[in-house]
Design a protein around this motif. Sequence first.
Motif, PDB file in Angstrom:
ATOM      1  N   ASN A   1       0.820  -1.199   0.000  1.00 51.74           N
ATOM      2  CA  ASN A   1       0.000   0.000   0.000  1.00 51.74           C
ATOM      3  C   ASN A   1       0.857   1.253   0.000  1.00 51.74           C
ATOM      4  N   GLU A   2       1.953   1.192   0.756  1.00 49.61           N
ATOM      5  CA  GLU A   2       2.838   2.351   0.825  1.00 49.61           C
ATOM      6  C   GLU A   2       3.455   2.636  -0.529  1.00 49.61           C
ATOM      7  N   ALA A   3       3.899   1.560  -1.204  1.00 50.96           N
ATOM      8  CA  ALA A   3       4.503   1.734  -2.519  1.00 50.96           C
ATOM      9  C   ALA A   3       3.502   2.343  -3.488  1.00 50.96           C
ATOM     10  N   ALA A   4       2.256   1.843  -3.417  1.00 56.87           N
ATOM     11  CA  ALA A   4       1.227   2.360  -4.309  1.00 56.87           C
ATOM     12  C   ALA A   4       0.968   3.836  -4.009  1.00 56.87           C
ATOM     13  N   ALA A   5       0.965   4.173  -2.700  1.00 55.58           N
ATOM     14  CA  ALA A   5       0.715   5.564  -2.314  1.00 55.58           C
ATOM     15  C   ALA A   5       1.850   6.466  -2.804  1.00 55.58           C
TER      16      ALA A   5
ATOM     17  N   GLN B   1      -7.665   3.743  -5.760  1.00 56.93           N
ATOM     18  CA  GLN B   1      -6.752   2.982  -6.615  1.00 56.93           C
ATOM     19  C   GLN B   1      -5.970   1.954  -5.802  1.00 56.93           C
ATOM     20  N   CYS B   2      -5.547   2.351  -4.595  1.00 61.42           N
ATOM     21  CA  CYS B   2      -4.859   1.392  -3.722  1.00 61.42           C
ATOM     22  C   CYS B   2      -5.758   0.203  -3.425  1.00 61.42           C
ATOM     23  N   PHE B   3      -7.017   0.528  -3.087  1.00 65.08           N
ATOM     24  CA  PHE B   3      -7.968  -0.515  -2.739  1.00 65.08           C
ATOM     25  C   PHE B   3      -8.148  -1.476  -3.901  1.00 65.08           C
ATOM     26  N   ARG B   4      -8.274  -0.885  -5.105  1.00 62.75           N
ATOM     27  CA  ARG B   4      -8.567  -1.710  -6.272  1.00 62.75           C
ATOM     28  C   ARG B   4      -7.360  -2.524  -6.710  1.00 62.75           C
ATOM     29  N   THR B   5      -6.180  -1.922  -6.665  1.00 60.59           N
ATOM     30  CA  THR B   5      -5.018  -2.611  -7.230  1.00 60.59           C
ATOM     31  C   THR B   5      -4.224  -3.409  -6.204  1.00 60.59           C
ATOM     32  N   VAL B   6      -4.366  -3.064  -4.932  1.00 59.48           N
ATOM     33  CA  VAL B   6      -3.602  -3.812  -3.917  1.00 59.48           C
ATOM     34  C   VAL B   6      -4.516  -4.711  -3.100  1.00 59.48           C
ATOM     35  N   THR B   7      -5.532  -4.105  -2.463  1.00 57.47           N
ATOM     36  CA  THR B   7      -6.341  -4.866  -1.515  1.00 57.47           C
ATOM     37  C   THR B   7      -7.139  -5.983  -2.193  1.00 57.47           C
ATOM     38  N   ILE B   8      -7.879  -5.618  -3.228  1.00 58.81           N
ATOM     39  CA  ILE B   8      -8.770  -6.619  -3.826  1.00 58.81           C
ATOM     40  C   ILE B   8      -8.009  -7.843  -4.341  1.00 58.81           C
TER      41      ILE B   8
END
Lengths: 320, 301
Positions: free
Chosen positions: A218-222, A230-237
């Motif tokens: 998440n940190e990298a995405a941020a 976008q974090c939720f969609r590309t990392v969490t899901i």
Amino acid sequence: MSQDTRQRGARGSGRIASSAAPRGRRRSRLERLLGRHPVGLLLTAPYAVFVAAIFLYPIGFGVWMSFHDFFFTAPGVDVPTPFVGFDNYVTVLSDPDIRASFLHVAEFLVINVPLTVVISLLLATALNSVLHWRGFLRVSYYVPYVAASVAMVTVWMFMFNSTGIVNQILGPLAPDPSWLVSKAWAMPSIAIYVTWKQLGFFILLFLAALQNVPKELNEAAAMDGANRWQCFRTVTIPAVRPATTLVVLLAIITGANLFTEPYLLTGGGGPNGASTTPVFLLYQQGIQQGNPDVASAIGVLLVIAVLAITYVSRKVTERD
Amino acid sequence: MPENPRTTSTPTASATPVTPSEPRTPLWRRILPMFFLLLGAVVFLFPFYYMIVGALQTKRDPSLSGAIPWPSNLTLDNFIDINASIDLGRSLLNSGIFTGAVVLCTLFFGILAGYALATLSFRGRGLLFAIVLLLQAVPFQLLMVPLYVLLVRGFGLGDTYLGMILPFAINSVAVLIFRQFFLQVPREMFDAARIDGAGEFRILRSIAVPLVRPAILTAALVTFLGPWNEFLWPFLITKEQSLQPLAVAIANFTQTGAAFHPNAIGAILAGSTVLAVPAVALFIIFQRHFKATDASTGVKG
């Protein structure tokens, strides 16, 4: 199996093997027959016997019944139960009420499964991001899950009947006929009740999955400038995909087993049969009306339907 | 699967590293999840709260103000009322016997099978483990009628505790919890005892069972819910009211007996409260031991 060979290679004499049989060739023959620790057979025997008696035999018996003309008799009376091929299945499939009950479960799943997945994932994500009151929130979500359905159903009945608190709040917006006695609303009401009831368990599942997602992702995405969505969609899901598959699977199994909620909320399949489920008809046919053979056929068809749906849903949720 | 310490109710400083972007997050963004969560908690708790309030009200008030427990409208009469219709003590005793026996059997068979599957190698272990996993997926709807035919019609176990308990006496989830637990125990512990000449039963009694205590609590909590809340199976096989667990007695009262009562809804809600509160209280007390990951070990394979 690798454990097995590793163990055998590492140590020569186990106490069990050496005491259970004399040394030498006979021991190794016995070992080959029963394994290195024959006492394991003894320890698991009660479980295995139970499995055979309570699960495997009844399943076989159920499938057998569905292909035979079987009815209840007084104990000890021997009556023929002739093989009838697919007759019971024909009876089931040509009964419009039974076909309707399968459609009701489909309707239930269409409402319940997406609601369950979306709300529990969102709540779990939110729960994972807050620092305070986590324990309190977790507990409040699983209160409905641990409370007996029989108890919670009664509250919902009084909340959603025509003079209940929900309609008092909605005022003129309340549907007429009211939720549980309306043909259109009965099944959606049940689906929403079950979503509410089960959600706490699924939140815990997602929460466990979320805690195994590395924070760095998440940190990298941020860092790369992704916003929250976008974090939720590309990392969490993607990270919780195995949990999603499991949640969908369990929700489908719950839906297929649906009995208590429609039985109590809508007085047993009302209004006008709009909330009958296969398990309810299975109960009616098999136990109330004495057609266990037809009921078994419903059971077999239901299991086949569940397997088909779970197979398809796995393909969908596991797709990259 | 090791539980992250952050699931517990007291978040520690070390477990909540601050993300680089956090100081710049606007206030509303930090408050929004909390607002969302509190709103959710209200939705989740309200019916439970409403049940307890309704159980204590002399007169039922379906309007909004009925959700507030006005002191002038409170009474314990509903509990007396429901007790007159369905013997609460007797039903609770039935629920207790049913649940207690199921939990004991589950733990007993679960520890034996879990220990054997985790630490012993014997013929058929792979097959047995496959069956344990498979049982997770066996739907009760396929078992219901054949089990009814066998147990009630075949063995005459209708209206008996034994008939109620048997289908629940083994529980694959418990086996998997224990197996998982014993797999985490260093193998050397068991091997050392074996080299010292301890038999498997001795190892089980003096090493494995004392070690497994925390898992016993988890497994007991997870398996407690099933029989305590179960409706369908005891409903099928108990016709005699004096043998019905509380869930069945309340459901039957709701369906049939309620028409003759002045405050039937209050009585039903009082019964529901007696049924729901013990399980909820137990889970609040032991909430740290209750993890969805344990309850679902099996389905994940």
